[in-house]
Design a protein around this motif. Structure first.
Motif, PDB file in Angstrom:
ATOM      1  N   UNK A  63       0.830  -1.198   0.000  1.00 11.40           N
ATOM      2  CA  UNK A  63       0.000   0.000   0.000  1.00 11.40           C
ATOM      3  C   UNK A  63       0.867   1.252   0.000  1.00 11.40           C
ATOM      4  N   UNK A  64       0.697   2.076  -1.025  1.00 14.04           N
ATOM      5  CA  UNK A  64       1.418   3.337  -1.112  1.00 14.04           C
ATOM      6  C   UNK A  64       2.783   3.265  -1.751  1.00 14.04           C
ATOM      7  N   UNK A  65       3.185   2.084  -2.245  1.00  7.83           N
ATOM      8  CA  UNK A  65       4.521   1.945  -2.830  1.00  7.83           C
ATOM      9  C   UNK A  65       4.425   1.234  -4.177  1.00  7.83           C
ATOM     10  N   UNK A  66       5.072   1.804  -5.177  1.00  9.24           N
ATOM     11  CA  UNK A  66       5.221   1.194  -6.504  1.00  9.24           C
ATOM     12  C   UNK A  66       6.705   1.162  -6.825  1.00  9.24           C
ATOM     13  N   UNK A  67       7.176   0.036  -7.352  1.00 12.80           N
ATOM     14  CA  UNK A  67       8.578  -0.054  -7.768  1.00 12.80           C
ATOM     15  C   UNK A  67       8.697   0.203  -9.253  1.00 12.80           C
ATOM     16  N   UNK A  68       9.833   0.787  -9.620  1.00 18.04           N
ATOM     17  CA  UNK A  68      10.157   1.087 -11.014  1.00 18.04           C
ATOM     18  C   UNK A  68      11.531   0.496 -11.287  1.00 18.04           C
ATOM     19  N   UNK A 167      22.676   3.324 -16.429  1.00 21.37           N
ATOM     20  CA  UNK A 167      21.230   3.505 -16.560  1.00 21.37           C
ATOM     21  C   UNK A 167      20.871   4.760 -15.777  1.00 21.37           C
ATOM     22  N   UNK A 168      19.990   5.572 -16.353  1.00 15.17           N
ATOM     23  CA  UNK A 168      19.595   6.805 -15.688  1.00 15.17           C
ATOM     24  C   UNK A 168      18.092   7.026 -15.804  1.00 15.17           C
ATOM     25  N   UNK A 169      17.547   7.674 -14.790  1.00 13.36           N
ATOM     26  CA  UNK A 169      16.155   8.132 -14.842  1.00 13.36           C
ATOM     27  C   UNK A 169      16.110   9.574 -14.374  1.00 13.36           C
ATOM     28  N   UNK A 228      17.036   1.318  -4.869  1.00 10.70           N
ATOM     29  CA  UNK A 228      17.426  -0.032  -4.430  1.00 10.70           C
ATOM     30  C   UNK A 228      18.753  -0.415  -5.088  1.00 10.70           C
ATOM     31  N   UNK A 229      19.821   0.269  -4.669  1.00 10.45           N
ATOM     32  CA  UNK A 229      21.135   0.078  -5.285  1.00 10.45           C
ATOM     33  C   UNK A 229      22.210   0.312  -4.237  1.00 10.45           C
ATOM     34  N   UNK A 255      16.743   0.161 -10.141  1.00  6.44           N
ATOM     35  CA  UNK A 255      15.431  -0.019  -9.534  1.00  6.44           C
ATOM     36  C   UNK A 255      15.244   0.972  -8.397  1.00  6.44           C
ATOM     37  N   UNK A 256      14.057   1.564  -8.368  1.00  8.34           N
ATOM     38  CA  UNK A 256      13.708   2.410  -7.237  1.00  8.34           C
ATOM     39  C   UNK A 256      12.226   2.276  -6.918  1.00  8.34           C
TER      40      UNK A 256
END
Length: 761
Positions: A63-68, A167-169, A228-229, A255-256
């Motif tokens: 709940x309230x969290x989405x991973x990318x 990799x960049x976002x 997450x790194x 991943x974040x």
């Protein structure tokens, strides 16, 4: 790391390719969307050839969290170590995927991500599930891969040994949006405009380096991002593109997690669920810790003299800390007291405790072994030390001559290290200062576990080092009796309190740097924090010492510590016995903290439960809608109800901000209406200490000298009401960390009283 030269050009040493459109969306199991994103617009079948694609995976986590997660080449090995996520168990989530003309929306409890349905477009919007709050977005040229040096042809990538791949976002920054956290950082509190490298370093408190790099940042717009790194993460926070936060890592995937509040406290609570909540800390640890200091000359007589001097001046000391030179020079760490200075440490420690001079003892260690120490030879022969790729033990002469580094990826090395600690526990040591853990090499090294990535081990070493020592303390003394004094950290290390701010100078400027670092760490999920009172480097004069004492005794944990000079008060001002002298100021604020324990410890238990900072709490956490509160980096909240404004000037002049409401001075009950900036002048026995309206404040008796006592007993406490309201309440915990009662304000014919709801618990 910057990949562009302004808006239009790429950096001359980089080649960057961006996801230009969302070509297809595939629904996976467990409510996951997988987006195939070419690095060019696809108008014909021929456009699918000879070009990279990026995969963007969106997953409803809790709940309230989405991973990318963004991936270029899926075949790249994803070596560990990996962050230990959901250590308390992963909650369930109500997730759904909805489609309409606007696009495809993934819902994860209170947060949602909408992927555009527009052709030849890259557009992902993150928002509250009810659509009322826009959070951030991934728009045009916001997800990409990069090579350095720049490649000229895809044929170049047949041999990647001379190329770095990133990799960049780039997530959007809204107008007026501010970014906080990213560990214990000593510069400007708002990170917008800064380039930040998350890479643990022993750099003191006066640079952009940090001992505690935490890959989490918090926006004042009601969301946060956890990266997450464990490896080096580079961020351009509005510093490459002013309207975006760029995150980049070297590798094939990034991943974040985006975490929705909507309040900043709720964001921190969800982050704590993801990476771990801080462990409880015992009440005794909140008292004053006195150290020998670092390179000073001291022995058993010195220690006894310091503690007897503190007793004579009615300054209660809970913990005595033996810093590095409890061991022989060149022998760190052999875990042996220097016999010439401490002939019978076990008996000495027992006598100190029996006399009541102290409650507990702490000693300094680290995980580096100098080759003059017998334990170096033992650890080397048994294969417990980090090695070079040619099989040699990794050694250098930085810190200890020929030192090696304990390899905690080796289970046998961990067992051996704990056995060394047990010998200290048998001597009477109750708590450990786990120093260092930042200088972990990444080149030409081979860990015992061949599956780990040396680049990831650099930051992550702090986690496994502190976890090992913390759990050894738990095994000996009990789950909630373990306390560290740790310097290095990464995401998740908040589970092993306490952490202190590192090597600061004995100046007002360094005191302000330290406060910014503590506030920033609190906004990164750490509940407990301390500082070297008086400053570590240098010789504090009386004014700096006394102002630092005021600040340090109102942190969650308080330690007097220095480098090459002692920190007992009578040596600072030639034993000035006046009420403005160092001894009197230290006595007053040490006893004040003991008096505050019913409030402070109860607030600590609530903070730990939710993943909030106990002290040096950012004003914005308590007043998230107040723009001025977010800018305050020279003051803080002690729990939810007490505002503290340290004095950073010898004159005693101080300016601070009071948010909306009525605030009452703790010292004289003077009231001030906020919001407004206030100027005051304080002698050394006070500083701005204001209580928030609606507060039920439970205090110990004046002159209290203990941090562990039965403060829930009416005979041991007093209750004060500050501008009470119908919803005023206070949860009172005992010294064992158990909720005993809830106090509520109750009005009867214009008179306010406190109602005890103990019978309703």
């Amino acid at each position: 790391m910057k990949f562009r030269d302004g808006m239009w050009l790429q950096a001359p040493d980089k080649r960057v390719e961006y996801a230009e459109e969302i070509y297809s969306i595939t629904e996976r199991e467990n409510k996951k969307l997988s987006l195939l994103c070419p690095t060019a617009h696809i108008h014909s079948r021929g456009d699918t050839l000879n070009r990279p694609t990026l995969t963007v995976d969106l997953e409803a986590v809790v709940d309230g969290i989405i991973s990318v997660e963004v991936t270029h080449w899926h075949g790249a090995v994803n070596r560990g170590p990996h962050f230990d996520l959901f250590p308390g168990g992963r909650p369930s989530v109500e997730a759904s995927i909805e489609k309409n003309d606007a696009g495809t929306t993934l819902v994860s409890g209170g947060i949602a991500a909408t992927v555009t349905s527009q052709p030849h477009t890259f557009d992902i919007r993150f928002h509250s599930a009810d659509g009322k709050h826009r959070l951030t977005s991934l728009l045009n040229r916001s997800v990409g891969l990069a090579y350095s040096p720049a490649t000229s042809s895809p044929m170049d990538t047949a041999d990647m040994r001379d190329f770095k791949h990133y990799i960049l976002t780039q997530t959007t920054l809204g107008v007026g949006e501010q970014v906080y956290g990213l560990g214990e950082r000593f510069g400007a509190l708002n990170k917008v405009g800064q380039s930040i490298s998350l890479w643990n370093a022993d750099g003191g408190t006066s640079s952009d380096q940090a001992y505690k790099n935490v890959s989490f940042w918090l926006s004042n717009k009601g969301y946060g991002v956890f990266i997450d790194a464990p490896e080096r993460v580079e961020l351009e926070v509005g510093s490459e593109r002013c309207c975006r936060v760029q995150t980049s890592v070297e590798g094939q995937r990034l991943k974040w997690y985006i975490i929705y509040g909507p309040t900043p406290k709720e964001v921190l609570s969800r982050y704590a669920t993801l990476t771990g909540k801080p462990n409880k800390v015992p009440a005794w640890s909140f008292g004053l810790w006195l150290s020998t200091s670092f390179t000073t000359e001291y022995d058993e007589k010195t220690v006894n003299g310091f503690l007897e001097g503190m007793r004579e001046r009615e300054i209660p000391v809970q913990v005595f800390h033996y810093d590095c030179f409890w061991m022989r020079g060149f022998h760190w760490c052999d875990f042996e007291f220097m016999s010439s200075h401490f002939p019978d440490p076990k008996s000495q420690i027992a006598r100190l405790k029996e006399s009541g001079l102290i409650t507990k003892v702490s000693v300094w260690i680290n995980s580096y072994l100098g080759q003059a120490s017998p334990v170096f030879k033992e650890a080397a022969e048994k294969g417990y030390l980090l090695k070079r790729k040619n099989g040699d033990i990794f050694q250098w002469d930085l810190w200890q001559a020929g030192m090696g580094i304990v390899d905690f990826t080796n289970p046998e090395a961990c067992t051996w290290f704990v056995e060394c600690l047990k010998k200290l526990f048998d001597t009477g040591v109750d708590t450990i200062k786990t120093d260092f853990g930042e200088r972990i090499p990444t080149q030409d090294v081979q860990w015992h576990d061949p599956k780990v990535d040396p680049a990831k081990m650099h930051n992550y070493y702090a986690f496994i080092y502190n976890k090992l020592v913390f759990e050894a303390l738990q095994d000996r003394y009990g789950k909630d009796e373990a306390v560290l004094f740790a310097r290095s950290a990464c995401a998740g290390t908040q589970r092993f309190p306490v952490h202190w701010g590192g090597d600061c100078e004995s100046t007002f400027e360094a005191m302000a740097e330290s406060l910014r670092g503590g506030i920033s760490l609190g906004l990164s999920g750490f509940s407990s924090w301390s500082v070297d009172i008086g400053g570590f480097e240098g010789y504090p004069d009386a004014a700096i010492y006394k102002r630092w004492v005021q600040f340090g005794l109102l942190c969650s944990h308080s330690r007097l510590h220095g480098s090459n000079s002692y920190r007992v008060p009578w040596l600072i001002d030639d034993d000035d016995k006046s009420e403005q002298g160092c001894s009197a100021v230290l006595r007053k604020f040490t006893q004040l903290k003991c008096c505050l324990m019913p409030y402070l410890y109860s607030q600590a238990m609530e903070s730990i439960k939710h993943g909030w900072p106990v002290s040096v709490r950012a004003m914005g956490l308590e007043f998230p809608e107040d723009r001025s509160a977010w800018s305050c980096d020279q003051q803080f909240m002690l729990g939810s109800s007490i505002l503290v404004a340290p004095v950073f000037d010898e004159s005693g002049d101080v300016e601070f901000y009071l948010p909306r409401g009525t605030w009452t001075s703790f010292w004289d009950d003077k009231t001030v209406k906020g919001p407004q900036w206030v100027r005051e002048k304080h002698d050394f026995d006070t500083l701005p200490l204001y209580v928030r309206e609606g507060t039920i404040l439970v205090l110990g008796r004046p002159g209290e000298k203990r941090t562990t006592y039965n403060w829930t007993s009416p005979e041991e406490h007093e209750v004060r009401l500050y501008e009470p309201r119908a919803n005023s309440r206070f949860s009172l915990y005992n010294a064992e960390g158990n909720l005993v009662t809830v106090l509520e304000a109750e009005e009867n014919r214009g008179v306010w009283n406190v109602k005890d709801r103990q019978t309703d618990l």
